[in-house]
Design an enzyme around this catalytic site. Structure first.
Site, PDB file in Angstrom:
ATOM      1  N   SER A  92       0.816  -1.212   0.000  1.00 50.03           N
ATOM      2  CA  SER A  92       0.000   0.000   0.000  1.00 50.03           C
ATOM      3  C   SER A  92       0.851   1.264   0.000  1.00 50.03           C
ATOM      4  O   SER A  92       0.461   2.280  -0.591  1.00 50.03           O
ATOM      5  CB  SER A  92      -0.931   0.016   1.216  1.00 50.03           C
ATOM      6  OG  SER A  92      -1.922  -0.978   1.101  1.00 50.03           O
ATOM      7  N   GLU A 287     -10.671   6.588   2.371  1.00 43.59           N
ATOM      8  CA  GLU A 287     -10.157   5.215   2.268  1.00 43.59           C
ATOM      9  C   GLU A 287     -10.955   4.265   3.144  1.00 43.59           C
ATOM     10  O   GLU A 287     -11.210   4.543   4.311  1.00 43.59           O
ATOM     11  CB  GLU A 287      -8.688   5.162   2.696  1.00 43.59           C
ATOM     12  CG  GLU A 287      -8.127   3.748   2.664  1.00 43.59           C
ATOM     13  CD  GLU A 287      -6.766   3.636   3.320  1.00 43.59           C
ATOM     14  OE1 GLU A 287      -5.927   2.914   2.770  1.00 43.59           O
ATOM     15  OE2 GLU A 287      -6.546   4.258   4.395  1.00 43.59           O
ATOM     16  N   HIS A 296      -6.805 -10.047   3.446  1.00 46.57           N
ATOM     17  CA  HIS A 296      -5.584 -10.696   3.942  1.00 46.57           C
ATOM     18  C   HIS A 296      -5.932 -11.897   4.812  1.00 46.57           C
ATOM     19  O   HIS A 296      -5.179 -12.880   4.862  1.00 46.57           O
ATOM     20  CB  HIS A 296      -4.760  -9.709   4.768  1.00 46.57           C
ATOM     21  CG  HIS A 296      -3.810  -8.873   3.971  1.00 46.57           C
ATOM     22  ND1 HIS A 296      -2.817  -9.397   3.177  1.00 46.57           N
ATOM     23  CD2 HIS A 296      -3.696  -7.518   3.853  1.00 46.57           C
ATOM     24  CE1 HIS A 296      -2.132  -8.424   2.616  1.00 46.57           C
ATOM     25  NE2 HIS A 296      -2.646  -7.261   2.997  1.00 46.57           N
ATOM     26  N   HIS A 382      -0.861  -9.854  -1.411  1.00 50.82           N
ATOM     27  CA  HIS A 382      -1.239  -9.027  -2.541  1.00 50.82           C
ATOM     28  C   HIS A 382      -0.942  -9.756  -3.843  1.00 50.82           C
ATOM     29  O   HIS A 382      -0.113 -10.676  -3.880  1.00 50.82           O
ATOM     30  CB  HIS A 382      -0.447  -7.720  -2.533  1.00 50.82           C
ATOM     31  CG  HIS A 382      -0.696  -6.859  -1.346  1.00 50.82           C
ATOM     32  ND1 HIS A 382       0.026  -5.704  -1.091  1.00 50.82           N
ATOM     33  CD2 HIS A 382      -1.577  -6.963  -0.325  1.00 50.82           C
ATOM     34  CE1 HIS A 382      -0.402  -5.148   0.023  1.00 50.82           C
ATOM     35  NE2 HIS A 382      -1.368  -5.898   0.520  1.00 50.82           N
TER      36      HIS A 382
END
Length: 420
Positions: A92, A287, A296, A382
């Site tokens: 990120s 966000e 995750h 990711h």
């Protein structure tokens, strides 16, 4: 290089750069034949890809429905690769830094180049152009994505130093989210107690003094409850509503909680109310961190829940933009998390069997139908998938097509630097 080895003068210089040729590095200058952009609302579904959006559409809107974020008339794709010597897959910090600076960098970097040099950020540039600025997140307000727009650090973990930079350098007018622990010295709990039952590892841990008191001295109203937020007046506003993130990111049934003290939509509404008083316009980052964190954990139920939270915040932003036609909205994600795939319910599908690398989650109902679907997770990390971007308002069409994530900076910088 330590986090605090960036010289203060260099950080200040990066934040105060205001005169940049509008067409360098491929940047696009404003088109004088179009309406001016007074306000920019940039919305990040952290970890959100096209598959996350499709799973949420089926669950929240049904086969014939659409998420609010998918009603925005312009769409495109962004690649997400970092400039990291050890990985082709972004985190990120590098992803948000590419948006905020137009420069690809290494994982863990907060708006510094691959050599650790600080870069001018969209938040700092907007402020220097006379606009109000703000950030709203369900993560810590000093977490990687918001930090990239308003600070510089060689290591994303320097969250107390990032908070200090907010107050002393980039000065966002509205700061709303979690992360109270980083604003207070270790052993000095605030509104949210140290070692709470839901996560005993949380607790005040700052090394920069009492930054909440420093914020008050700098003219910020400080709030920590929904009632205080609702009662807060116009002007600078700091709201911290959790020790760390505004949720507990665990696997399903293992203490996972998504029940923010204040919803992302409510924080968005308040931020827009406060920022919209500036005649020069504003830049607002919104966000939803829960999409990434629960993906995750391969937690499909909470991932879908956080996608609903994000879409409600998009609806608030879109309502504002429809009333203020000089407002540009951009909705995207910094990367994909979980390798999520939307699949039919199939007992003969072996991909979710014990011992398989992938995990099937569900089934989840398709709203308004007799159908169901499963989410197949292929990783807890990711991936390198492209992410979709949708946009609404003046200059939204510049997000049509496929672009690197640095394209965000190239489009937004001249719009935010233009003095109206």
């Amino acid at each position: 290089m330590s986090v605090r080895s960036i010289p203060a003068a260099a950080l200040l210089a990066a934040a105060l750069i205001t005169v940049i040729p509008l067409n360098d590095a491929g940047a696009q200058a404003p088109d004088r034949s179009r309406p001016a952009v007074r306000n920019v609302i940039f919305i990040n579904g952290d970890g959100m890809s096209a598959a996350h959006r499709e799973a949420a559409r089926l669950f929240h809107a049904g086969l014939d429905g659409r998420l609010t974020m998918d009603t925005l008339p312009v769409s495109g794709q962004l690649t997400t690769s970092p400039d990291d010597p050890e990985s082709a897959i972004t985190d990120s910090a590098a992803g948000a830094s590419a948006w905020a600076t137009g420069v690809r960098t290494y994982n863990g970097a907060i708006s510094v180049d691959p050599d650790g040099n600080p870069l001018p950020t969209l938040g700092a540039l907007a402020k220097a152009a006379g606009k109000s600025t703000g950030l709203v997140t369900t993560a810590q307000v000093t977490d990687a994505s918001p930090a990239a727009f308003f600070s510089n650090a060689v290591d994303r973990d320097a969250q107390d130093d990032i908070a200090r930079q907010y107050l002393e350098k980039t000065k966002p007018d509205v700061i709303l989210g979690g992360g109270e622990d980083w604003w207070l010295p270790a052993g000095t709990p605030g509104a949210y107690p140290d070692q709470p039952a839901e996560d005993p590892e949380e607790g005040s841990r700052g090394t920069e003094g009492n930054l909440i008191e420093q914020a008050r001295r700098s003219g910020y109203q400080y709030v920590s409850t929904p009632a205080q937020l609702a009662a807060a007046g116009k002007g600078r506003l700091l709201g911290l509503f959790a020790n760390e993130e505004m949720f507990q990111q665990r696997a399903e049934g293992q203490g996972d909680i998504y029940a923010p003290v204040v919803s992302l939509a409510a924080m968005t509404e308040k931020a827009l109310t406060n920022l919209s008083t500036d005649r020069d316009g504003f830049f607002l980052l919104i966000e939803e961190e829960g999409v990434d964190e629960f993906a995750h954990r391969n937690n499909g139920q909470r991932t879908l829940q956080t996608m609903g939270s994000l879409d409600r915040a998009v609806a608030v932003a879109l309502g504002y933009a429809q009333r203020h036609r000089d407002t540009l909205i951009v909705v995207t994600g910094d990367h994909e998390t979980g390798g999520l795939a939307v699949e039919d319910v199939d007992p003969d599908d072996e991909s979710g069997d014990a011992g398989s690398a992938s995990v099937e989650d569900g089934p989840f109902p398709v709203k308004g139908s007799g159908f169901s679907f499963v989410i197949d997770w292929t990783t807890t990390g990711h991936t390198g998938q492209d992410v979709p971007v949708t946009a609404y308002g003046p200059f939204a069409d510049r997000f049509t097509g496929k672009h690197p994530n640095t394209h965000v900076f190239k489009v937004l910088r001249p719009l935010l630097q233009e003095r109206l």
